[in-house]
Scaffold this motif. Structure first.
Motif, mmCIF file in Angstrom:
data_model
loop_
_atom_site.group_PDB
_atom_site.id
_atom_site.type_symbol
_atom_site.label_atom_id
_atom_site.label_comp_id
_atom_site.label_asym_id
_atom_site.label_seq_id
_atom_site.Cartn_x
_atom_site.Cartn_y
_atom_site.Cartn_z
ATOM 1 N N LEU B 121 0.826 -1.215 0.000
ATOM 2 C CA LEU B 121 0.000 0.000 0.000
ATOM 3 C C LEU B 121 0.860 1.266 0.000
ATOM 4 O O LEU B 121 0.525 2.250 -0.657
ATOM 5 N N ILE B 122 1.978 1.239 0.733
ATOM 6 C CA ILE B 122 2.841 2.435 0.781
ATOM 7 C C ILE B 122 3.621 2.590 -0.522
ATOM 8 O O ILE B 122 4.006 3.703 -0.899
ATOM 9 N N SER B 123 3.838 1.477 -1.223
ATOM 10 C CA SER B 123 4.562 1.562 -2.497
ATOM 11 C C SER B 123 3.768 2.361 -3.534
ATOM 12 O O SER B 123 4.362 2.957 -4.446
ATOM 13 N N ILE B 124 2.456 2.363 -3.405
ATOM 14 C CA ILE B 124 1.623 3.084 -4.390
ATOM 15 C C ILE B 124 1.872 4.594 -4.325
ATOM 16 O O ILE B 124 2.152 5.210 -5.360
ATOM 17 N N PRO B 125 1.817 5.242 -3.144
ATOM 18 C CA PRO B 125 2.183 6.672 -3.126
ATOM 19 C C PRO B 125 3.637 6.941 -3.493
ATOM 20 O O PRO B 125 3.949 8.042 -3.953
ATOM 21 N N ILE B 126 4.528 5.968 -3.327
ATOM 22 C CA ILE B 126 5.907 6.186 -3.806
ATOM 23 C C ILE B 126 5.876 6.361 -5.321
ATOM 24 O O ILE B 126 6.520 7.254 -5.877
ATOM 25 N N ALA B 127 5.107 5.504 -6.002
ATOM 26 C CA ALA B 127 5.021 5.621 -7.463
ATOM 27 C C ALA B 127 4.350 6.939 -7.852
ATOM 28 O O ALA B 127 4.812 7.634 -8.762
ATOM 29 N N PHE B 128 3.285 7.301 -7.135
ATOM 30 C CA PHE B 128 2.567 8.539 -7.476
ATOM 31 C C PHE B 128 3.460 9.766 -7.279
ATOM 32 O O PHE B 128 3.467 10.679 -8.127
ATOM 33 N N THR B 129 4.200 9.813 -6.169
ATOM 34 C CA THR B 129 5.090 10.958 -5.961
ATOM 35 C C THR B 129 6.245 10.934 -6.968
ATOM 36 O O THR B 129 6.832 11.970 -7.270
ATOM 37 N N GLY B 130 6.573 9.741 -7.478
ATOM 38 C CA GLY B 130 7.580 9.638 -8.541
ATOM 39 C C GLY B 130 7.088 10.291 -9.821
ATOM 40 O O GLY B 130 7.838 11.002 -10.493
ATOM 41 N N TYR B 131 5.810 10.071 -10.149
ATOM 42 C CA TYR B 131 5.236 10.743 -11.325
ATOM 43 C C TYR B 131 5.319 12.258 -11.159
ATOM 44 O O TYR B 131 5.533 12.991 -12.129
ATOM 45 N N LEU B 132 5.137 12.732 -9.911
ATOM 46 C CA LEU B 132 5.181 14.181 -9.663
ATOM 47 C C LEU B 132 6.603 14.723 -9.703
ATOM 48 O O LEU B 132 6.810 15.929 -9.756
ATOM 49 N N SER B 133 7.604 13.840 -9.644
ATOM 50 C CA SER B 133 9.003 14.276 -9.588
ATOM 51 C C SER B 133 9.702 14.198 -10.938
ATOM 52 O O SER B 133 10.916 14.343 -11.009
ATOM 53 N N GLN B 134 8.935 13.962 -12.001
ATOM 54 C CA GLN B 134 9.575 13.768 -13.306
ATOM 55 C C GLN B 134 10.200 15.034 -13.873
ATOM 56 O O GLN B 134 11.061 14.978 -14.728
ATOM 57 N N GLN B 135 9.732 16.201 -13.432
ATOM 58 C CA GLN B 135 10.228 17.482 -13.963
ATOM 59 C C GLN B 135 9.923 17.636 -15.451
ATOM 60 O O GLN B 135 10.798 17.971 -16.246
ATOM 61 N N ASN B 136 8.693 17.355 -15.836
ATOM 62 C CA ASN B 136 8.272 17.601 -17.214
ATOM 63 C C ASN B 136 6.795 18.025 -17.223
ATOM 64 O O ASN B 136 6.164 18.154 -16.165
ATOM 65 N N PHE B 137 6.240 18.219 -18.433
ATOM 66 C CA PHE B 137 4.848 18.661 -18.510
ATOM 67 C C PHE B 137 3.896 17.604 -17.947
ATOM 68 O O PHE B 137 2.833 17.935 -17.415
ATOM 69 N N ASP B 138 4.275 16.337 -18.101
ATOM 70 C CA ASP B 138 3.438 15.253 -17.582
ATOM 71 C C ASP B 138 3.258 15.395 -16.068
ATOM 72 O O ASP B 138 2.146 15.322 -15.551
ATOM 73 N N SER B 139 4.368 15.631 -15.364
ATOM 74 C CA SER B 139 4.274 15.748 -13.901
ATOM 75 C C SER B 139 3.501 17.009 -13.511
ATOM 76 O O SER B 139 2.764 17.012 -12.519
ATOM 77 N N GLN B 140 3.654 18.082 -14.311
ATOM 78 C CA GLN B 140 2.878 19.300 -14.018
ATOM 79 C C GLN B 140 1.385 19.050 -14.177
ATOM 80 O O GLN B 140 0.568 19.493 -13.350
#
Lengths: 63, 205
Positions: B121-140
């Protein structure tokens, strides 16, 4: 990798599979189906090299 | 100073816990016969993928945010981080399916099951915060969409998905630390309680 990219257009619009309220991208659906297939194979396929039972007692041979 | 009767302190409790797990029990050479099955491999595969995730993530972290968009080595490490994460989740979910249908919480193994489930369950927010850390338009875009959902829960005041620094630290430090500790505890519990045997067959084996 270049060959794979040539076969699959990664820049195109994603494909979706929809049934009523349920929608899933084709890529995710393929991943889920592959995982189910791997699970089924893991349950059914025989593990190699372990035809003979591995007895824990056999290891204690120093005494 | 030593005495015959140990006082009930946290140090004596910890000492007893450590003494109950000698190296030969922590790293056994043999396993029960029923472990010789492919379905028992996926726990170890999950840990292997997790190590690759951590190592590739460490390289990304050392080089700083956004460099992975500007060099071929950065692209390679970024892809390694992504695909090891994909394999981590795939292996972990197959491991979970196997243990669920095996009722792996049997035989005083409830805590083993719970630590594994919470790690998932905790691994899921790790992946989600990873998407937010991409530094591109996708993460924005993801951050812009996610903020409404997070704000609707009332958690937006202290978990701001538009705060890149906060998301990067959750992704790279706090959540992996929780999951790493849970996985370590999970493995120790597996070693302590043993690997769960298969369910009895129709013949009552």
């Amino acid at each position: 990798m270049a060959l794979l990219a040539a076969l699959i257009n990664l820049d195109g619009r994603p494909h979706y599979v929809q049934s009523g309220w349920f929608q899933i991208s084709l890529a995710n659906l393929i991943v889920v189906l592959v995982m189910i297939a791997v699970f089924a194979l893991a349950v059914t396929l025989k593990f190699p090299g372990h035809e003979e039972p591995v007895a824990q007692e056999e290891v204690a041979g120093d005494e | 100073m030593s005495s015959g009767a140990e006082r009930p302190t946290w140090t004596s409790h910890l000492r007893r816990q450590v003494a109950s797990m000698p190296p030969e029990k922590l790293l056994p050479d043999t396993q029960p016969v029923y472990v010789a099955s492919w379905i028992y491999v996926f726990g170890a595969l999950t840990i292997g993928a997790f190590i690759v995730v951590l190592l590739s993530g460490a390289v990304i972290a050392m080089a700083g945010p956004s460099w992975w968009h500007h060099s071929s080595f950065g692209h390679f490490i970024n892809s390694t981080h992504l695909w090891s994460t994909e394999f981590f989740f795939a292996f972990m979910v197959i491991h979970l399916w196997g243990k669920f249908f095996m009722a792996a919480w049997r035989g005083r193994r409830r805590l083993t099951w719970v630590t594994g489930a919470v790690a998932f369950l905790i691994s899921i927010p790790i992946a989600f915060t990873g998407y937010l850390s991409q530094q591109n338009f996708d993460s924005q875009w993801i951050g812009g969409q996610a903020k409404d959902g997070i704000n609707a829960t009332g958690a937006g005041a202290f978990f701001n998905v538009l705060n890149f620094g906060q998301m990067l630290l959750w992704h790279a430090v706090l959540l992996p630390l929780f999951v790493g500790l849970l996985i370590a505890g999970h493995v120790i519990l597996v070693r302590r309680r043993g690997v769960v045997p298969p369910l009895p067959g129709k013949g009552g084996a």
